[in-house]
Each structure stands twice: as structure tokens, then as C-alpha cells.
Write a protein that holds these residues in place. Structure first.
Motif, mmCIF file in Angstrom:
data_model
loop_
_atom_site.group_PDB
_atom_site.id
_atom_site.type_symbol
_atom_site.label_atom_id
_atom_site.label_comp_id
_atom_site.label_asym_id
_atom_site.label_seq_id
_atom_site.Cartn_x
_atom_site.Cartn_y
_atom_site.Cartn_z
ATOM 1 N N LEU A 495 -45.939 -23.977 97.646
ATOM 2 C CA LEU A 495 -44.859 -23.137 97.134
ATOM 3 C C LEU A 495 -43.778 -23.972 96.462
ATOM 4 O O LEU A 495 -43.228 -23.576 95.426
ATOM 5 N N ASP A 496 -43.452 -25.119 97.039
ATOM 6 C CA ASP A 496 -42.453 -25.998 96.430
ATOM 7 C C ASP A 496 -42.859 -26.380 95.013
ATOM 8 O O ASP A 496 -42.025 -26.444 94.100
ATOM 9 N N ARG A 497 -44.147 -26.635 94.845
ATOM 10 C CA ARG A 497 -44.618 -27.048 93.520
ATOM 11 C C ARG A 497 -44.601 -25.895 92.526
ATOM 12 O O ARG A 497 -44.382 -26.103 91.328
ATOM 13 N N VAL A 498 -44.851 -24.680 92.983
ATOM 14 C CA VAL A 498 -44.735 -23.534 92.077
ATOM 15 C C VAL A 498 -43.329 -23.501 91.491
ATOM 16 O O VAL A 498 -43.137 -23.327 90.276
ATOM 17 N N GLU A 499 -42.338 -23.684 92.346
ATOM 18 C CA GLU A 499 -40.961 -23.677 91.864
ATOM 19 C C GLU A 499 -40.692 -24.867 90.939
ATOM 20 O O GLU A 499 -40.075 -24.720 89.880
ATOM 21 N N SER A 500 -41.152 -26.043 91.333
ATOM 22 C CA SER A 500 -40.889 -27.245 90.534
ATOM 23 C C SER A 500 -41.550 -27.176 89.162
ATOM 24 O O SER A 500 -41.022 -27.711 88.181
ATOM 25 N N MET A 501 -42.716 -26.559 89.095
ATOM 26 C CA MET A 501 -43.389 -26.422 87.805
ATOM 27 C C MET A 501 -42.742 -25.335 86.939
ATOM 28 O O MET A 501 -42.885 -25.326 85.717
ATOM 29 N N THR A 502 -42.025 -24.414 87.580
ATOM 30 C CA THR A 502 -41.425 -23.293 86.852
ATOM 31 C C THR A 502 -40.017 -23.604 86.366
ATOM 32 O O THR A 502 -39.653 -23.299 85.220
ATOM 33 N N PHE A 503 -39.225 -24.212 87.230
ATOM 34 C CA PHE A 503 -37.812 -24.413 86.925
ATOM 35 C C PHE A 503 -37.518 -25.894 86.717
ATOM 36 O O PHE A 503 -38.074 -26.730 87.409
ATOM 37 N N ALA A 525 -26.009 -29.143 77.705
ATOM 38 C CA ALA A 525 -24.701 -29.246 78.341
ATOM 39 C C ALA A 525 -24.519 -28.194 79.428
ATOM 40 O O ALA A 525 -23.808 -28.425 80.423
ATOM 41 N N ARG A 526 -25.175 -27.042 79.262
ATOM 42 C CA ARG A 526 -25.061 -25.972 80.264
ATOM 43 C C ARG A 526 -26.044 -26.124 81.421
ATOM 44 O O ARG A 526 -25.868 -25.525 82.475
ATOM 45 N N LEU A 527 -27.095 -26.905 81.218
ATOM 46 C CA LEU A 527 -28.163 -26.985 82.213
ATOM 47 C C LEU A 527 -27.717 -27.579 83.552
ATOM 48 O O LEU A 527 -28.169 -27.097 84.606
ATOM 49 N N PRO A 528 -26.869 -28.601 83.605
ATOM 50 C CA PRO A 528 -26.473 -29.132 84.923
ATOM 51 C C PRO A 528 -25.878 -28.084 85.855
ATOM 52 O O PRO A 528 -26.128 -28.113 87.065
ATOM 53 N N ALA A 529 -25.115 -27.150 85.311
ATOM 54 C CA ALA A 529 -24.568 -26.083 86.155
ATOM 55 C C ALA A 529 -25.685 -25.202 86.702
ATOM 56 O O ALA A 529 -25.620 -24.732 87.856
ATOM 57 N N GLN A 530 -26.725 -24.988 85.903
ATOM 58 C CA GLN A 530 -27.866 -24.205 86.371
ATOM 59 C C GLN A 530 -28.582 -24.938 87.500
ATOM 60 O O GLN A 530 -29.009 -24.314 88.489
ATOM 61 N N LEU A 531 -28.722 -26.240 87.382
ATOM 62 C CA LEU A 531 -29.363 -27.015 88.439
ATOM 63 C C LEU A 531 -28.542 -26.959 89.724
ATOM 64 O O LEU A 531 -29.105 -26.914 90.830
ATOM 65 N N ASP A 532 -27.225 -26.946 89.584
ATOM 66 C CA ASP A 532 -26.379 -26.806 90.773
ATOM 67 C C ASP A 532 -26.605 -25.450 91.439
ATOM 68 O O ASP A 532 -26.583 -25.335 92.680
ATOM 69 N N ARG A 533 -26.818 -24.422 90.634
ATOM 70 C CA ARG A 533 -27.111 -23.102 91.212
ATOM 71 C C ARG A 533 -28.441 -23.128 91.958
ATOM 72 O O ARG A 533 -28.579 -22.523 93.022
ATOM 73 N N TYR A 534 -29.436 -23.805 91.380
ATOM 74 C CA TYR A 534 -30.714 -23.941 92.080
ATOM 75 C C TYR A 534 -30.516 -24.590 93.448
ATOM 76 O O TYR A 534 -31.075 -24.141 94.461
ATOM 77 N N LYS A 535 -29.727 -25.646 93.470
ATOM 78 C CA LYS A 535 -29.493 -26.344 94.745
ATOM 79 C C LYS A 535 -28.839 -25.416 95.755
ATOM 80 O O LYS A 535 -29.224 -25.392 96.928
ATOM 81 N N ALA A 536 -27.841 -24.663 95.305
ATOM 82 C CA ALA A 536 -27.133 -23.763 96.216
ATOM 83 C C ALA A 536 -28.046 -22.685 96.775
ATOM 84 O O ALA A 536 -27.865 -22.223 97.907
ATOM 85 N N ASN A 538 -31.362 -23.069 97.136
ATOM 86 C CA ASN A 538 -32.561 -23.707 97.696
ATOM 87 C C ASN A 538 -33.790 -23.438 96.844
ATOM 88 O O ASN A 538 -34.865 -23.105 97.342
ATOM 89 N N VAL A 539 -33.625 -23.617 95.544
ATOM 90 C CA VAL A 539 -34.731 -23.476 94.597
ATOM 91 C C VAL A 539 -35.139 -24.872 94.145
ATOM 92 O O VAL A 539 -34.311 -25.638 93.636
ATOM 93 N N ARG A 540 -36.397 -25.204 94.340
ATOM 94 C CA ARG A 540 -36.888 -26.510 93.889
ATOM 95 C C ARG A 540 -36.996 -26.521 92.368
ATOM 96 O O ARG A 540 -37.342 -25.519 91.757
#
Length: 709
Positions: A495-503, A525-536, A538-540
Motif C-alpha cells: 500500500l505504501d508503494r501505491v501511494e509513492s507511485m501515485t503522489f 514553487a507550489r509543490l512543497p506546500a502540497q508535500l507538507d499536506r501529504y505529511k500531515a 500521512n500520505v506516502r
């Protein structure tokens, strides 16, 4: 009557003024459009930013106008804000308070018709925010944008003052999730739906049947899941994993009950996502045939669900009883899935069995089909007519064009964009889903631990995709419904890899599908904020591995060079059955590796760590082209040649120590003579058969300096 962009802009401007006037405030002067300054993905269509800020606190209240499902939307937004910002909003109520201060209001407005069915207006001031839309989908997407606008500042969590007017470029913004090759539990499907919604993606194409499994419960045909949902994975390790209850190798799989599906479909609807189920026909049939052999063309099909990847020759037959089977199946499918579209696959239907079958040939003559392509077209037309009678539309992969397209069929173009061009040119709707760019089983980064197709398709590659084929004129482009990326999971087991391959590649897809803005620098420039949302949440997600210099004396398989690139894969080992597994870079058509520029001046020996993976690939006659080098011993050897693969053989490492180990084995060192300068080293295996495929895990060169230490 359709509006011009200018007219639409005027309508929206009037609506925005009414919104702010309804707040009891005059709109403040705004800056130039500044979408790039906001960390919103996908980028909104029109943005104006003012100087003020709306501050969100624990007293901020959500209000809902008539017709807005406040309990559902409010609960959704409250949960998102709490999880990502730690603030508990107050939700509920329709009437504003006396001061109208610190309120976020959601309304449906007739004047928002210009936005279409998914557009919205978001107007924010320092005291009030109002989200307006024509329907609930637009209100929902306005709420998603509002959440993305929230950021931390010295004042707390704030939303910038401004006006956003936004609607999507395409109506079909999809992801395919392959649950046939590897089963994902319902709770994961719901999480996947949640993350899709945060990207304003609105179609989940659910790949439920294939050769390797049938995952959907069909009550009239219970063996489809009793038999078809389970298999023994390929390889020696799973074959040796004996289930004590049966005394046989342990089965792997799972299926979705009809209640599971009803719950997931309802959940997806709450996130404005339509689930389009895929029931493969006439190919990718092996699991269904294992359950019901009377569906087969051949007399004695296998009763076991297979575990190979690739294209099987198995097709469904074309008897009336088989068409009745599919009508019965689709009866239950349409009862479970309210989507307008039902996907019937139609791809990779190798016709050899049909060609070799006297009965199928007789049926062709009965049906007036001049060849096997027309027979498949007849098959698809039968299903299209049946689905049309149920008020649904058939969609299939671009192979359904061959032999003639059913009248109301829609084409999903995966072999490039040509299928979509052909369909749209003849007045048929199409969805763009071309490989390799929108095939997310290609790796997003060159990470040694990430299995998948060896090709790297980056976020930037996805973002660069143009969903408006130049071969189509403006009128024909109206038949392009949208775009979709596919997560086929042959090599994505966890499941972790499904997320990592998708996002985050799905973020790039979302912007391509939603926004007319095309600005890679702005997106980056906008992508780092999206990655922070993933972390919050718990999206790989995939990240490039940290750069490191290439070790001159040790390299893993991903740091070696492949001798060819025919079918190059990043393959996961089949062992251990549970726990972490090694991942090998290999071309299954020519397992051969190069250690380039090896400095042999002080080298005394070589240590190779090797593995063996099952050759579980259905590639037809291409298998005959795989070279087999005669072994000198029963177990075979790893040969090392210098300068090129036809050069002098300088070492031979017997494989006997590794034969009994299902995982990685470090072979005994092979002594080497020191040679001046740098040389390429070529590594090839000798063996009697292609199964298993021997692979390199790592190569280490030992030097006199290392020996002294």
C-alpha cells in the motif's frame, strides 16, 4: 447559449461583487492576478489577491446556505483543518450572527451558472469568507481550495484576502487503481479517494478483474471470488510457504463484497468522485475461466488462477451462454455502480485461441464476422447495446476501435494519443491515458528500493503532457472528455508503494486536467506546500534519493548499467514471504550488467551478491529470444568478462551456494588479477532455463588496501 470568456468573466465579476456586498463590505482594491503566489494545486483559473488576511481561530464558525449539505461538508472541512493545522472550527447553522465576523459561509447561487457544474467563487476579506457555486460539487471544491489557502503566520492560521473564480478545464480527471493484481483493503480505497478529492480529481477507474484475480463479488456466480480472487504468487518462496490448514501453498488475495462496494461508492460520492468499474472482456480472462471453465475457448483450461504478468492467450468464447454470463454480471455491476460509464477493457485480446478453434470459426461465420477483429467488435457491440438498455455508456481501451467501434462507445486511449484522435475524428468521445507518461507503474524517481518499470517518468514529465492533440481541430477536441493516469500494480505490491507511485505525480496530473495555467516554475514553487499536506495526512509520496557519489568499488544493481533496455524492470524479490525484500534492476530479455570504469589496479577479488526471481512473464514468442548460455555445472555460474561482454572471461562464480536460498546470497569471492587502468566489467549468468531468472544484487571489488585494513 454558450458564453465567451469575456462574458463569463463579467458575470463572475458581478457575482463576486454581490458576494462581498452581501457581507456588508465594499470590495478592496486587488493586486494583479497572482495564482503562482498561492500554494494551491491545481492552480485556480482567475486569482486576485488583496493586502489583508482572514485569521482562523477556534471561534471561526462555518455557515451553510439553503441546499448545502452542511453536516457533511462541515464535518469534512473541520476534520481537515484539525488534522493539518490543529484548529477546531465550529460547524453548523445557516443564519449569520449579528456582526458577520469570523464566519466562513458556503452558498448555492443561481448566478453561478457561468461556472459550470464544478466551478466556484471564493471571496475572502479580513472578517468573512464566502464560497459560492452552482451545485454541491463546486461548493466542495471551493472548500478544498480554502483549505489549501490556509497557512501559518505570526497571526496564526490565515487566509489571504482576495477573489478566486475557478472551474475545470476537463470533466474527466481520473486515476485508475489496479486492485486485480494486488488487493487493497477497503480502508485503503477510502484513503485513496480522500487524497484524490484533495486534488480535485473526480473519477476513480477501478480495475477489478484481470488474469490474476476477479475481485468483485457476483452473487449469481460465487466461484468468481471463491476461486478467482485467490492465487499462489509466483516463485519458489511462495511455493514453499505451506498453509498448515490445507497442506498446500498459502493463497494470496481477497475480494470486495457487494456491501464493501456499496459503502465505497457512497464514500466516493461524498468526495465528489465517481467510480467507474472495469470488467475485462474478451481478454484478461484467466481468473474467470479458472472459476467457470465453460467460459473458455480451449477444452481443458487451468483450474488455477495464474500468477504471471503480461498477456495471456486466454479469451472468453463467443457462445450465447457466455454473453448471458456477462449480461448477468453487468446486471449486478450496474446495480452497484451508479456511474454513467462501465469499462469493459477490450485490450490485449490475443486472437490465437479464436483462430485455432473450429467452434469459434463456425460462430464467426454464423455472425457474419469476416475476421477475429470483427468478432471482437461484435462482442463489444453486444455489451454496448446491453449497457445502453440499462441507461449506461460503454467505455473501453483503444483496441475496441479495431473491427469497427460500437455506436455509443467511448475510447480510452492508452497506446499514445492516436486512439483518442481516431475516436474524436469520427464523433466519439475519448479519454487520454497514454503510456508511458500517464502510466504510473513507471517509476517516479530512480530509487533503488522502488519496484516498477525501470523507465523513470517524473512529475515534470506528467506536467508537460498536452491533453489537446494537435491532430484535432477545435470542434473535434470537444470529444476529449479528459485525462487519466493509471496505477497498474503488477510490481506495486504494498500500500505504501501505491501511494509513492501515485503522489506527487497525481498533483501534476490534476493541474493538467483542471487548470488552463501551464507554468512548471509556478507549479514547482507550489509543490512543497502540497508535500507538507501529504505529511500531515500521512500520505506516502516519492522523493528523489539523496545524491551520493558513485562508489568506485561497490555498486548495487541500480548503479550498474544494463547491457540492453528491452523489458527493463525494477523487480522485487519473491523472498522472504513476509518482511522487506531486495529490489533488482534487470532486463528480463537479457539479464546482463556492466560495472563501468572499474579501477582494477589494486583489485584482488570480487564478491557478487545474487538473487533469483521467478520468470513469471507472459510475453509470447518473444521468450525464444532470451539468450541461454550453457552452464559448466548443474547450478550454473556467474561469468565476469572484461572490457565488453565478448571480452576475456576473468572470473567464474559458481551459483551452487545460492540455489537453496530464496533471498539474496553473497557468493564466495572470486580471485582477480590486478590490471592497469579502468575497465568495464560485464556480468552474465549461465543456466539451463529462463526460470528462475538470476539477478545481480550488488558487486564489490576488494583491493589490496582493503585487505591490509
Amino acid at each position: 447559449m454558450k458564453q465567451t470568456a469575456a462574458a463569463k468573466r463579467t458575470v463572475l465579476g458581478v457575482l463576486a461583487a454581490l458576494v462581498l456586498a452581501g457581507c456588508g463590505e465594499a470590495p478592496k482594491p486587488a493586486t494583479e492576478p497572482a495564482a503562482a503566489a498561492l500554494s494551491v494545486i491545481p492552480a485556480p483559473r482567475d486569482v486576485e489577491i488583496g493586502a489583508g488576511e482572514f485569521v482562523i481561530t477556534g471561534r471561526t464558525r462555518l455557515e451553510f446556505g439553503a441546499g448545502v449539505e452542511g453536516e457533511q461538508l462541515g464535518g469534512y472541512l473541520v476534520d481537515l483543518v484539525r488534522r493539518t493545522h490543529g484548529v477546531a472550527l465550529k460547524s453548523g447553522g445557516g443564519a449569520g450572527n449579528a456582526s458577520n465576523v469570523n464566519v466562513i459561509r458556503f452558498e448555492l447561487r443561481d448566478g453561478a451558472d457561468a461556472l459550470g457544474t464544478e466551478g466556484y467563487v471564493l471571496a475572502s476579506s479580513p472578517t468573512r469568507i464566502l464560497v459560492s457555486a452552482r451545485d454541491s460539487r463546486g461548493v466542495f471544491y471551493g472548500a478544498v481550495t480554502l483549505w489549501q489557502l490556509m497557512r501559518k503566520s505570526d497571526s496564526g492560521i490565515v487566509v489571504p484576502e482576495g477573489l478566486i473564480e475557478d472551474w475545470p478545464r476537463f470533466g474527466w480527471r481520473g486515476l485508475l487503481l489496479d486492485s486485480a493484481r494486488h488487493y487493497q483493503p477497503p480502508e485503503f480505497i477510502r484513503k485513496f479517494i480522500d487524497v484524490m478529492a484533495l486534488h480535485k480529481l473526480n473519477v476513480l477507474h477501478w480495475h477489478l478483474t484481470d488474469d490474476q484475480a476477479w475481485r468483485l463479488e457476483i452473487k449469481k456466480y460465487p466461484r468468481l471470488t471463491e476461486v478467482g480472487a485467490w492465487r499462489v504468487p509466483a516463485g519458489a518462496a511462495p511455493a514453499a510457504d505451506i498453509d498448515p490448514a490445507t497442506g498446500k501453498p498459502r493463497l494470496y488475495g481477497g475480494f470486495y463484497s457487494q456491501q464493501d462496494v456499496k459503502d465505497i461508492v457512497a464514500y466516493a460520492k461524498s468526495r465528489n468522485i465517481t467510480i467507474v468499474p472495469e470488467i475485462d472482456m474478451p481478454g484478461h480472462a484467466s481468473a474467470a475461466i479458472a472459476a467457470y471453465p465453460q467460459l473458455a475457448v480451449i477444452d481443458k483450461p487451468s483450474s488455477q488462477v495464474p500468477a504471471d504478468w503480461g498477456i495471456y492467450p486466454n479469451l472468453f468464447n463467443v457462445e450465447e451462454s457466455t454473453f448471458q454470463f456477462f449480461q448477468d454480471v453487468l446486471d449486478e455491476v450496474v446495480a452497484l455502480f451508479p456511474s454513467e460509464y462501465i469499462h469493459i477493457g477490450g485490450d490485449e485480446a490475443v486472437k490465437d485461441q479464436w483462430k485455432a478453434s473450429p467452434r469459434v470459426q463456425a460462430r464467426m461465420r454464423e455472425l457474419g464476422a469476416k475476421d477475429e477483429h470483427e468478432l471482437q467488435s461484435y462482442f463489444v457491440r453486444r455489451m454496448e447495446k446491453f449497457l445502453s438498455g440499462k441507461g449506461r455508456r460503454l467505455i473501453g481501451w483503444d483496441e475496441i476501435l479495431e473491427g469497427g467501434l460500437a455506436p455509443n462507445a467511448t475510447v480510452m486511449s492508452w497506446r499514445g494519443v492516436e486512439g483518442a484522435v481516431a475516436a474524436a475524428s469520427t464523433g466519439h468521445d475519448a479519454v487520454l491515458s497514454p503510456q508511458p507518461t500517464l502510466y504510473f507503474d513507471n517509476r517516479p524517481v530512480a530509487a533503488p528500493s522502488l519496484p516498477g518499470r525501470a523507465r523513470v517518468v517524473t512529475v515534470e514529465d506528467v506536467y508537460a503532457f498536452d491533453p489537446a492533440p494537435a491532430a484535432l481541430n477545435e470542434e473535434q477536441r470537444k470529444h476529449i472528455l479528459g485525462v487519466q493516469a493509471n496505477i497498474f500494480t503488477e510490481h506495486i505490491r504494498t500500500l505504501d508503494r501505491v501511494e509513492s507511485m501515485t503522489f506527487p505525480r497525481a498533483a501534476a496530473l490534476a493541474e493538467v486536467a483542471w487548470s488552463p495555467v501551464k507554468d512548471w516554475a509556478g507549479f514547482s514553487a507550489r509543490l512543497p506546500a502540497q508535500l507538507d499536506r501529504y505529511k500531515a495526512l500521512n500520505v506516502r509520496y516519492a522523493e528523489p534519493p539523496p545524491p551520493r557519489p558513485l562508489d568506485p568499488f561497490r555498486r548495487n544493481s541500480h548503479e550498474l548499467s544494463l547491457c540492453s533496455d528491452k523489458i527493463a524492470l525494477s523487480l522485487e524479490d519473491d523472498a522472504p514471504v513476509s518482511g522487506d525484500r531486495a529490489v533488482f534492476l534487470v532486463d528480463i530479455m537479457e539479464p546482463c550488467w556492466l560495472f563501468k570504469d572499474a579501477d582494477l589496479s589494486n583489485v584482488t577479488s570480487l564478491v557478487a551478491a545474487v538473487g533469483q526471481v521467478p520468470f513469471n512473464f507472459q510475453i509470447g514468442d518473444a521468450v525464444k529470444a532470451i539468450p541461454l548460455r550453457a552452464p559448466a555445472t548443474p547450478a550454473g555460474e556467474l561469468e565476469v568478462r572484461i572490457d565488453d561482454c565478448k571480452g576475456e572471461r576473468i572470473a567464474v562464480l559458481p551459483l551452487a551456494p545460492a540455489v537453496g536460498n530464496h533471498a539474496v546470497t553473497a557468493l564466495p569471492p572470486a580471485q582477480l588479477e590486478a590490471r592497469e587502468g579502468k575497465h568495464d566489467l560485464c556480468f552474465m549468468f549461465t543456466q539451463k532455463s529462463i526460470d528462475p531468472t538470476w539477478v545481480i544484487d550488488s558487486i564489490a571489488l576488494q583491493t589490496t588496501t582493503a585487505a591490509t585494513e
